[in-house]
Structure formats: C-alpha cells, structure tokens
Design a protein around this motif. Structure first.
Motif, PDB file in Angstrom:
ATOM      1  N   ALA A  92      52.566  61.344  77.794  1.00 31.02           N
ATOM      2  CA  ALA A  92      53.369  62.516  77.384  1.00 31.02           C
ATOM      3  C   ALA A  92      53.880  61.615  76.007  1.00 31.02           C
ATOM      4  O   ALA A  92      53.690  62.449  74.976  1.00 31.02           O
ATOM      5  CB  ALA A  92      54.020  62.762  77.989  1.00 31.02           C
ATOM      6  N   ARG A  93      54.655  61.061  75.636  1.00 35.54           N
ATOM      7  CA  ARG A  93      55.650  60.434  74.766  1.00 35.54           C
ATOM      8  C   ARG A  93      54.159  60.628  73.264  1.00 35.54           C
ATOM      9  O   ARG A  93      54.312  61.239  72.701  1.00 35.54           O
ATOM     10  CB  ARG A  93      56.250  59.967  74.565  1.00 35.54           C
ATOM     11  CG  ARG A  93      56.893  59.493  73.475  1.00 35.54           C
ATOM     12  CD  ARG A  93      58.566  58.499  73.268  1.00 35.54           C
ATOM     13  NE  ARG A  93      57.359  57.266  73.912  1.00 35.54           N
ATOM     14  CZ  ARG A  93      58.260  55.838  74.294  1.00 35.54           C
ATOM     15  NH1 ARG A  93      59.616  56.859  74.149  1.00 35.54           N
ATOM     16  NH2 ARG A  93      57.948  55.215  74.212  1.00 35.54           N
ATOM     17  N   PRO A  94      53.276  59.747  73.203  1.00 35.90           N
ATOM     18  CA  PRO A  94      52.198  59.465  72.504  1.00 35.90           C
ATOM     19  C   PRO A  94      51.343  60.855  72.278  1.00 35.90           C
ATOM     20  O   PRO A  94      50.808  60.734  70.817  1.00 35.90           O
ATOM     21  CB  PRO A  94      51.470  58.150  72.796  1.00 35.90           C
ATOM     22  CG  PRO A  94      51.888  58.106  74.516  1.00 35.90           C
ATOM     23  CD  PRO A  94      53.031  58.580  74.798  1.00 35.90           C
ATOM     24  N   VAL A  95      51.330  61.608  73.153  1.00 37.82           N
ATOM     25  CA  VAL A  95      50.625  62.527  73.006  1.00 37.82           C
ATOM     26  C   VAL A  95      51.375  63.884  72.491  1.00 37.82           C
ATOM     27  O   VAL A  95      50.589  64.460  71.562  1.00 37.82           O
ATOM     28  CB  VAL A  95      49.969  63.431  74.635  1.00 37.82           C
ATOM     29  CG1 VAL A  95      49.048  64.443  75.047  1.00 37.82           C
ATOM     30  CG2 VAL A  95      48.755  62.488  75.077  1.00 37.82           C
ATOM     31  N   VAL A  96      52.604  63.831  72.723  1.00 33.68           N
ATOM     32  CA  VAL A  96      53.296  64.583  71.722  1.00 33.68           C
ATOM     33  C   VAL A  96      54.000  64.000  70.287  1.00 33.68           C
ATOM     34  O   VAL A  96      53.495  65.249  69.745  1.00 33.68           O
ATOM     35  CB  VAL A  96      55.222  64.824  73.046  1.00 33.68           C
ATOM     36  CG1 VAL A  96      55.843  66.017  72.171  1.00 33.68           C
ATOM     37  CG2 VAL A  96      54.154  65.926  73.873  1.00 33.68           C
ATOM     38  N   LEU A  97      54.244  62.835  70.718  1.00 38.55           N
ATOM     39  CA  LEU A  97      54.213  62.997  69.023  1.00 38.55           C
ATOM     40  C   LEU A  97      52.956  62.913  68.422  1.00 38.55           C
ATOM     41  O   LEU A  97      53.052  63.157  66.961  1.00 38.55           O
ATOM     42  CB  LEU A  97      54.754  61.411  69.284  1.00 38.55           C
ATOM     43  CG  LEU A  97      56.291  61.179  69.749  1.00 38.55           C
ATOM     44  CD1 LEU A  97      56.429  59.729  69.859  1.00 38.55           C
ATOM     45  CD2 LEU A  97      57.114  61.832  68.618  1.00 38.55           C
ATOM     46  N   THR A  98      51.277  62.626  68.287  1.00 38.24           N
ATOM     47  CA  THR A  98      50.896  62.904  67.327  1.00 38.24           C
ATOM     48  C   THR A  98      50.653  64.407  67.517  1.00 38.24           C
ATOM     49  O   THR A  98      49.836  64.653  66.750  1.00 38.24           O
ATOM     50  CB  THR A  98      49.618  62.526  68.243  1.00 38.24           C
ATOM     51  OG1 THR A  98      49.533  62.277  69.494  1.00 38.24           O
ATOM     52  CG2 THR A  98      49.402  60.505  68.183  1.00 38.24           C
ATOM     53  N   ALA A  99      50.651  65.015  67.847  1.00 34.20           N
ATOM     54  CA  ALA A  99      50.221  66.601  68.757  1.00 34.20           C
ATOM     55  C   ALA A  99      51.646  67.108  67.012  1.00 34.20           C
ATOM     56  O   ALA A  99      51.021  68.367  66.301  1.00 34.20           O
ATOM     57  CB  ALA A  99      50.610  67.146  69.584  1.00 34.20           C
ATOM     58  N   LEU A 100      52.827  66.691  67.529  1.00 34.80           N
ATOM     59  CA  LEU A 100      53.972  66.527  66.200  1.00 34.80           C
ATOM     60  C   LEU A 100      53.164  66.357  65.386  1.00 34.80           C
ATOM     61  O   LEU A 100      54.092  67.453  64.298  1.00 34.80           O
ATOM     62  CB  LEU A 100      54.994  66.503  67.341  1.00 34.80           C
ATOM     63  CG  LEU A 100      56.551  67.332  66.184  1.00 34.80           C
ATOM     64  CD1 LEU A 100      56.836  68.648  66.225  1.00 34.80           C
ATOM     65  CD2 LEU A 100      57.105  66.145  66.777  1.00 34.80           C
ATOM     66  N   ALA A 101      52.789  65.153  65.232  1.00 32.21           N
ATOM     67  CA  ALA A 101      52.772  64.856  63.766  1.00 32.21           C
ATOM     68  C   ALA A 101      51.163  66.032  62.664  1.00 32.21           C
ATOM     69  O   ALA A 101      51.388  66.334  61.323  1.00 32.21           O
ATOM     70  CB  ALA A 101      51.981  63.150  63.656  1.00 32.21           C
ATOM     71  N   MET A 106      50.109  69.861  58.655  1.00 31.23           N
ATOM     72  CA  MET A 106      49.444  71.619  58.653  1.00 31.23           C
ATOM     73  C   MET A 106      51.110  72.568  57.853  1.00 31.23           C
ATOM     74  O   MET A 106      50.401  73.512  56.975  1.00 31.23           O
ATOM     75  CB  MET A 106      49.549  72.692  59.701  1.00 31.23           C
ATOM     76  CG  MET A 106      47.735  71.386  60.660  1.00 31.23           C
ATOM     77  SD  MET A 106      46.465  71.521  59.337  1.00 31.23           S
ATOM     78  CE  MET A 106      45.529  70.398  60.366  1.00 31.23           C
ATOM     79  N   ILE A 107      52.252  72.426  57.968  1.00 33.07           N
ATOM     80  CA  ILE A 107      52.784  73.200  57.462  1.00 33.07           C
ATOM     81  C   ILE A 107      52.657  73.520  55.726  1.00 33.07           C
ATOM     82  O   ILE A 107      53.086  74.608  55.528  1.00 33.07           O
ATOM     83  CB  ILE A 107      53.840  73.159  57.488  1.00 33.07           C
ATOM     84  CG1 ILE A 107      54.362  73.337  59.224  1.00 33.07           C
ATOM     85  CG2 ILE A 107      55.026  73.024  56.704  1.00 33.07           C
ATOM     86  CD1 ILE A 107      55.914  72.626  59.458  1.00 33.07           C
ATOM     87  N   PRO A 108      52.487  72.867  55.186  1.00 33.82           N
ATOM     88  CA  PRO A 108      52.838  72.837  53.795  1.00 33.82           C
ATOM     89  C   PRO A 108      50.234  73.804  53.381  1.00 33.82           C
ATOM     90  O   PRO A 108      50.627  74.507  52.546  1.00 33.82           O
ATOM     91  CB  PRO A 108      52.054  71.481  52.981  1.00 33.82           C
ATOM     92  CG  PRO A 108      52.493  70.585  53.729  1.00 33.82           C
ATOM     93  CD  PRO A 108      52.448  70.686  54.823  1.00 33.82           C
ATOM     94  N   LEU A 109      50.458  73.444  54.251  1.00 35.64           N
ATOM     95  CA  LEU A 109      48.950  74.578  54.466  1.00 35.64           C
ATOM     96  C   LEU A 109      48.982  76.193  54.547  1.00 35.64           C
ATOM     97  O   LEU A 109      47.825  76.721  54.453  1.00 35.64           O
ATOM     98  CB  LEU A 109      47.598  73.931  55.563  1.00 35.64           C
ATOM     99  CG  LEU A 109      47.383  72.648  54.892  1.00 35.64           C
ATOM    100  CD1 LEU A 109      45.838  72.402  55.887  1.00 35.64           C
ATOM    101  CD2 LEU A 109      46.075  73.215  52.890  1.00 35.64           C
ATOM    102  N   THR A 110      50.276  76.295  55.387  1.00 36.97           N
ATOM    103  CA  THR A 110      50.185  77.249  55.697  1.00 36.97           C
ATOM    104  C   THR A 110      50.439  78.564  54.190  1.00 36.97           C
ATOM    105  O   THR A 110      49.910  79.712  54.626  1.00 36.97           O
ATOM    106  CB  THR A 110      51.377  78.041  56.781  1.00 36.97           C
ATOM    107  OG1 THR A 110      52.589  77.065  56.015  1.00 36.97           O
ATOM    108  CG2 THR A 110      51.505  76.979  58.324  1.00 36.97           C
ATOM    109  N   ARG A 111      50.946  78.264  53.678  1.00 33.71           N
ATOM    110  CA  ARG A 111      51.018  79.074  52.617  1.00 33.71           C
ATOM    111  C   ARG A 111      49.767  79.039  51.594  1.00 33.71           C
ATOM    112  O   ARG A 111      49.991  80.012  50.527  1.00 33.71           O
ATOM    113  CB  ARG A 111      51.770  78.186  51.313  1.00 33.71           C
ATOM    114  CG  ARG A 111      53.379  77.598  52.017  1.00 33.71           C
ATOM    115  CD  ARG A 111      54.022  78.528  52.519  1.00 33.71           C
ATOM    116  NE  ARG A 111      54.562  79.065  51.268  1.00 33.71           N
ATOM    117  CZ  ARG A 111      55.486  80.275  51.261  1.00 33.71           C
ATOM    118  NH1 ARG A 111      55.915  81.109  52.653  1.00 33.71           N
ATOM    119  NH2 ARG A 111      56.268  81.004  50.570  1.00 33.71           N
ATOM    120  N   SER A 112      48.831  78.688  51.975  1.00 34.08           N
ATOM    121  CA  SER A 112      47.256  78.526  51.553  1.00 34.08           C
ATOM    122  C   SER A 112      46.660  79.859  51.919  1.00 34.08           C
ATOM    123  O   SER A 112      46.614  80.244  52.654  1.00 34.08           O
ATOM    124  CB  SER A 112      46.817  77.609  51.009  1.00 34.08           C
ATOM    125  OG  SER A 112      45.127  77.631  51.572  1.00 34.08           O
TER     126      SER A 112
END
Length: 178
Positions: A92-101, A106-112
């Motif tokens: 659970a922790r590795p899956v959640v952390l890779t998803a969070l990463a 993707m945050i910088p791409l949201t402004r495009s």
C-alpha cells in the motif's frame, strides 16, 4: 495496442485469470478523471483521452505489483487469504507514494492550455484509482479464488509472523551466525 498490452501482461503474469484481474482495474480511473475534468472545467478532448490511456497503464502497473506480491506470498507458504492481506498492507505505501509522486509531477502541466486536460485527467484518475485499486483488487482477487482461500501455498511450513519479515531481514543470516 490492446493486443500488445494483453500480450505483455500475459507474459508477466503467466495466467489468464490474473491477467483478467489486472485488466479489470484499468477502468477505475474514469471516475476520478471525469470528476477532475468537471471540477477544473477542462474539456475532454484528444489530449485528455491520451491521459486516460496513460492512466490505465499506471493503474494496471499498480495492480500487477499487487497481484505479483500476492502470488509470491502464496508461493512462500501463506494461504491465499493471508497473502491477500499481507501483500495489500505491504504494498500500500509504495503504491500510494508512487501515485502521489506522479500526481504532484503533473501540477505544472495543469496551467498549460494544450497539456492541461491530460494532466488533470491523470491527476484525478490516479488519485481515485489508487485507493480503489487497494480496496477493489484484493476483494476481487478473494472473490475470484474464493474456493482456494484457505489452501496453503507450496512453500515450506513457516511461522506466519516470521514469514512476514523473512524477505526483509536487515542482517543477513550468515552475518548473524558469527
């Protein structure tokens, strides 16, 4: 492309039933992707569709990791029921952390103007699908293999608490014997 994806998954999972379990997790991201696109008031166009395809791959990768860990635990002598719980908790922790990463990346791409819908699709879909995968896939796996849940795997007869930490020993056994 679907045939190529199924072929690669079949080579990796080596079982039609496990392939089907993993493939059934792919649509889990649609819920989060559509919610995120609606909240952000972003269009569902070609670029968002590309994000949805990439999202399906990310979700299936998480499912492959979880299914592979369950099968490894069963091979080490745990019952399927124990293996489902142990693998889900352990991964659970590795899956959640890779998803969070991936979500944070993707945050910088949201402004495009061009790539924004793709980023929003991936962010929303991955957020929801990660938690749905950790809940839905173990339940689906248990339902699929319900007749063999209590059968012990072919591994050696082991103490269950020792088996949990056997593969993660900090000190090698040879060094501990000295």
């Amino acid at each position: 492309m679907i045939i190529l994806m199924l072929t690669l998954l079949m080579v990796q999972l080596q079982s039609f039933s496990r392939l089907l379990l993993v493939f059934l997790t792919a649509p889990l991201g649609i819920v989060g992707a559509s919610l995120a696109l609606n909240v952000a008031n972003a269009p569902f166009g070609f670029v968002a569709l590309l994000g949805l395809i990439a999202l399906a791959g990310m979700i299936m990768r998480n499912a492959v990791i979880l299914v592979d860990q369950i099968e490894t635990d069963v091979a080490h002598g745990l019952t399927r029921r124990e293996a489902i719980v142990e693998a889900t908790v352990r991964r659970a922790r590795p899956v959640v952390l890779t998803a969070l990463a991936a979500i944070l990346a993707m945050i910088p791409l949201t402004r495009s103007a061009f790539w924004g819908p793709m980023a929003i699709t991936i962010m929303g879909g991955l957020f929801v699908a990660t938690f749905l995968t950790l809940l839905y896939l173990p339940g689906l796996y248990a339902l699929w293999f319900r007749k063999t849940l209590e059968e012990r795997g072919p591994g050696e007869d082991v103490d269950h608490h020792a088996a949990r930490y056997r593969d993660h020993a900090v000190i090698p056994l040879a060094a501990a014997a000295e």
